[in-house]
Design an enzyme around this catalytic site. Sequence first.
Site, PDB file in Angstrom:
ATOM      1  N   LYS A 132      13.110 -66.848 -23.010  1.00  0.00           N
ATOM      2  CA  LYS A 132      13.293 -66.534 -21.598  1.00  0.00           C
ATOM      3  C   LYS A 132      12.498 -67.542 -20.780  1.00  0.00           C
ATOM      4  O   LYS A 132      11.271 -67.604 -20.867  1.00  0.00           O
ATOM      5  CB  LYS A 132      12.806 -65.110 -21.328  1.00  0.00           C
ATOM      6  CG  LYS A 132      12.905 -64.693 -19.874  1.00  0.00           C
ATOM      7  CD  LYS A 132      12.606 -63.223 -19.694  1.00  0.00           C
ATOM      8  CE  LYS A 132      12.673 -62.824 -18.243  1.00  0.00           C
ATOM      9  NZ  LYS A 132      12.435 -61.394 -18.035  1.00  0.00           N
ATOM     10  N   LYS A 175      18.048 -66.727 -22.121  1.00  0.00           N
ATOM     11  CA  LYS A 175      18.381 -66.699 -20.700  1.00  0.00           C
ATOM     12  C   LYS A 175      17.530 -67.666 -19.903  1.00  0.00           C
ATOM     13  O   LYS A 175      16.425 -67.964 -20.312  1.00  0.00           O
ATOM     14  CB  LYS A 175      18.265 -65.267 -20.169  1.00  0.00           C
ATOM     15  CG  LYS A 175      16.829 -64.819 -19.911  1.00  0.00           C
ATOM     16  CD  LYS A 175      16.766 -63.377 -19.556  1.00  0.00           C
ATOM     17  CE  LYS A 175      16.476 -63.192 -18.111  1.00  0.00           C
ATOM     18  NZ  LYS A 175      16.022 -61.857 -17.768  1.00  0.00           N
TER      19      LYS A 175
HETATM   20  C1  PBG Z   1      12.450 -58.173 -16.234  1.00  0.00           C
HETATM   21  C2  PBG Z   1      13.737 -58.878 -16.206  1.00  0.00           C
HETATM   22  C3  PBG Z   1      14.172 -59.885 -15.334  1.00  0.00           C
HETATM   23  C4  PBG Z   1      15.505 -60.139 -15.652  1.00  0.00           C
HETATM   24  C5  PBG Z   1      15.834 -59.322 -16.729  1.00  0.00           C
HETATM   25  N1  PBG Z   1      14.726 -58.568 -17.077  1.00  0.00           N
HETATM   26  C6  PBG Z   1      13.499 -60.524 -14.173  1.00  0.00           C
HETATM   27  C7  PBG Z   1      12.370 -61.438 -14.324  1.00  0.00           C
HETATM   28  O1  PBG Z   1      11.937 -61.776 -15.416  1.00  0.00           O
HETATM   29  O2  PBG Z   1      11.850 -61.786 -13.249  1.00  0.00           O
HETATM   30  C8  PBG Z   1      16.401 -61.090 -14.930  1.00  0.00           C
HETATM   31  C9  PBG Z   1      17.854 -60.793 -15.000  1.00  0.00           C
HETATM   32  C10 PBG Z   1      18.687 -61.472 -13.966  1.00  0.00           C
HETATM   33  O3  PBG Z   1      18.227 -62.327 -13.193  1.00  0.00           O
HETATM   34  O4  PBG Z   1      19.885 -61.135 -13.927  1.00  0.00           O
HETATM   35  N2  PBG Z   1      11.384 -58.869 -16.745  1.00  0.00           N
END
Ligand code: PBG
Length: 322
Positions: A193, A246
Amino acid sequence: MIIRPRRLRQNKKIRDLVAETTLTKDDLIMPIFVDENIKDKKEIPSMPNQYRFSVDLAVEEVKEIADLGIPGVILFGIPKEKDEYGTSAYKKNNVIEKTIRKIKDELGDEILVIADCCLCEYTIHGHCGIVKNGKIVNDETLKILQKIALNYAEAGADVIAPSDMMDRRVRAIREILEKEGFTDTIIMSYSAKYASSFYGPFRVAAESAPKFGDRRSYQMDIRNKREAIKEIELDIEEGADLVLIKPALPCLDIINEAKKRFYVPIGGYSVSGEYSMIEAAAKLNYINRDEAIREVLYSIKRAGADFIITYWAKEVVKRELI
Ligand code: PBG
């Protein structure tokens, strides 16, 4: 001999026959935002056509998604109260716990219920971990993640999806699940991530933007690729059944590499910014919306994703866009 690749592109039938990539409803997961503070549903300002739902309406929405034959939903919660430690993420009758129980009561195994496991929606500072002296501390956060994961597993979640990027969280969650007898609960780790600008619209939706600093001390640096491979390898070792990468579009290279290297299913999360970027461009008539959506989803699949989390899941199945 003259080679003419266009022979295989001359009409739809031959194109369909030789298409290398397939994408069906079975590959899709739909994100759902459940807001404890509302009684109905509210459109998310940063994400046109996406809503926050009350618990009851979320369950109705999940029913529609199950009826369409989509195999899974991933749940995100917006709680009534936030505090330093994100206690409303694991307290009895937490918003997501309630939603999982209701979905399972009404739908049983008709749909996979995936619970995002993170602190940022539940903490006043908006970080994905416990904060001490301005720093996000790893090991204390693990204890809270274990409580959240156990709460969701007890409620009946099929899959726990840690999205915090703390070190060793998959091991911590796997340990508590095994210890408490939840040997069948799947862990889908957000392994790779990146610290990405593409989560912006989500943070509006989930009210989870950090109140100070940023997430760069835990989410990955966009300049790195081997680091992503290392993170995925560690998560698999620690007990992850499914691996998520992601944001999907900026990470097609990572998806591709992970598919070649590892023998666990790989998911791509087509995140909020990818969604809203196309919605915005389409609204301005800069691009053809339906074709752009189709192209994005197929390219994630073509890169090697076995499944895709996308805000378009419901629509593309309903309108037979893929
Ligand atoms: C929580 C989380 C996030 C996303 C999924 N789980 C946000 C972040 O890390 O700030 C992002 C998903 C999206 O942008 O569609 N940690």
